[in-house]
Design an enzyme around this catalytic site. Sequence first.
Site, PDB file in Angstrom:
ATOM      1  N   SER A  86       2.043  -3.592   4.626  1.00 12.55           N
ATOM      2  CA  SER A  86       1.743  -2.159   4.776  1.00 12.55           C
ATOM      3  C   SER A  86       0.567  -1.880   5.684  1.00 12.55           C
ATOM      4  CB  SER A  86       1.409  -1.552   3.417  1.00 12.55           C
ATOM      5  OG  SER A  86       2.443  -1.782   2.521  1.00 12.55           O
ATOM      6  N   THR A 210      -0.946   1.236   2.139  1.00 13.58           N
ATOM      7  CA  THR A 210      -2.086   1.548   2.978  1.00 13.58           C
ATOM      8  C   THR A 210      -3.372   1.161   2.255  1.00 13.58           C
ATOM      9  OG1 THR A 210      -0.844   3.437   3.742  1.00 13.58           O
ATOM     10  CG2 THR A 210      -3.243   3.555   4.006  1.00 13.58           C
ATOM     11  N   THR A 228      -3.277   1.508   8.075  1.00 16.27           N
ATOM     12  CA  THR A 228      -1.898   1.362   7.586  1.00 16.27           C
ATOM     13  C   THR A 228      -0.914   1.057   8.712  1.00 16.27           C
ATOM     14  OG1 THR A 228      -0.208   2.468   6.250  1.00 16.27           O
ATOM     15  CG2 THR A 228      -1.279   3.801   7.903  1.00 16.27           C
ATOM     16  N   ARG A 238       6.291   8.717  14.539  1.00 14.44           N
ATOM     17  CA  ARG A 238       5.790   9.456  13.360  1.00 14.44           C
ATOM     18  C   ARG A 238       4.336   9.044  13.073  1.00 14.44           C
ATOM     19  NH1 ARG A 238       3.728   7.735   8.078  1.00 14.44           N
ATOM     20  NH2 ARG A 238       4.156   9.403   6.600  1.00 14.44           N
ATOM     21  N   THR A 261      -3.365   7.260  -0.281  1.00 10.53           N
ATOM     22  CA  THR A 261      -2.200   6.472   0.099  1.00 10.53           C
ATOM     23  C   THR A 261      -0.981   7.154  -0.504  1.00 10.53           C
ATOM     24  OG1 THR A 261      -2.445   5.034  -1.832  1.00 10.53           O
ATOM     25  CG2 THR A 261      -3.443   4.268   0.183  1.00 10.53           C
ATOM     26  N   GLY A 262       0.172   6.774   0.005  1.00 10.21           N
ATOM     27  CA  GLY A 262       1.397   7.405  -0.482  1.00 10.21           C
ATOM     28  C   GLY A 262       2.044   8.198   0.629  1.00 10.21           C
TER      29      GLY A 262
HETATM   30  N1  ASP Z   1       0.070   7.159   3.679  1.00  9.18           N
HETATM   31  C1  ASP Z   1       0.838   6.281   4.513  1.00  9.18           C
HETATM   32  C2  ASP Z   1       1.648   7.077   5.472  1.00  9.18           C
HETATM   33  O1  ASP Z   1       2.216   8.079   5.090  1.00  9.18           O
HETATM   34  C3  ASP Z   1       1.762   5.376   3.766  1.00  9.18           C
HETATM   35  C4  ASP Z   1       1.220   4.664   2.560  1.00  9.18           C
HETATM   36  O2  ASP Z   1       0.183   4.990   2.063  1.00  9.18           O
HETATM   37  O3  ASP Z   1       1.869   3.756   2.058  1.00  9.18           O
HETATM   38  O4  ASP Z   1       1.779   6.664   6.593  1.00  9.18           O
END
Ligand code: ASP
Length: 357
Positions: A86, A210, A228, A238, A261-262
Amino acid sequence: MKRRITRRRFFSQSFGLGAGALLFKELPAFDGGLGGQVPLIITSHTNATGKKAMVAGWEVIAGGGRAVDAVEKAANIIEEDPNDMSVGYGGFPNEDGVVQLDASIMDGKTYNAGAVACLENIKNPCSVARIVMERTDHVLMVGRDALAFAKKWGFTEEDLLTEKTREAYLRRKENLSDRDDWGPPEHLKDLPEFQQRQRRDELDDDPHGTTNVLAVDRNGDVAGITTTSGLGFKIAGRVGDSPIIGAGLYVDNEVGAAGATGRGEDVIKSCASFYMVLRMKEGRTPQQACEDALRMIAEKYKKVNPDFLPGEQFVAINTKGELGACRTTGNRPGRISVQNASGYSIYTGSIAFPTEE
Ligand code: ASP
């Protein structure tokens, strides 16, 4: 057919039940966290690499170094872990098989920030972000030009795909649709020797994402990094929340720092990290600030679709060294690695909307 693997799925999987089965519950009461000691450094990575990163970052801080140096040193270790799918080297590619990295850094002492987005072929995007922060009058550089900029500063290009992520990409490609020409020919595909090995899909179990690294140094200065490879197999180009100051990261020297994160799209729309720091400024503990932010996002979605819950983990610290970590839902609370003068520990926070057993 294998399911499409997205970061959203990682979160909903690791959170347990689907959103339809969730109930909005009252949050339990929280204290200010187990920290309460400065200086300190924390990361959302609670695995062995996270611990290694904390030890390295702490060395900087314990030696009287700056928070901004400590977070960079720690984040570099996580970026360079080939097994972390990640972040940085070994991160998942986008839908075209290309690894595109996002990262940001913020230095509370100088009220300065830098970030890169869609950066290819550079292992340590947070270090490029730091150069953007300190050696330009800009905050965010993207894509091809960010790469050219990094090369001017001596960063070398390398292939960021590992065998593991290359294979994951190809397997996904072959299993994505039976209406394209990826995979064995029609007349052979059902024969045992042409079927893919039924390997346990290690992607499904990746507990990390991340990374956020936040620190307060001996002078009381605060700094943070979020870095990340973004959502796995995202559409090329993106950009997530991680390189967006105020979304994936925010630092205020008078207050503290927060990171996310997320699902980045949720975090961008809510300016979540800025919101958390603002809540702390208003007197909320870091733990409460994380919960407030997740709750705020969930409430927005609830008005549109009562059954939908987003999937994030937020982390925060304040200048007193108090801690916060919260996940939106599931049965695993938000957790962070913490290193301070008492040593290394894992702080367990909360779940904003626990799933029903
Ligand atoms: N926040 C990150 C993103 O949307 C992804 C992640 O945290 O896993 O790129």
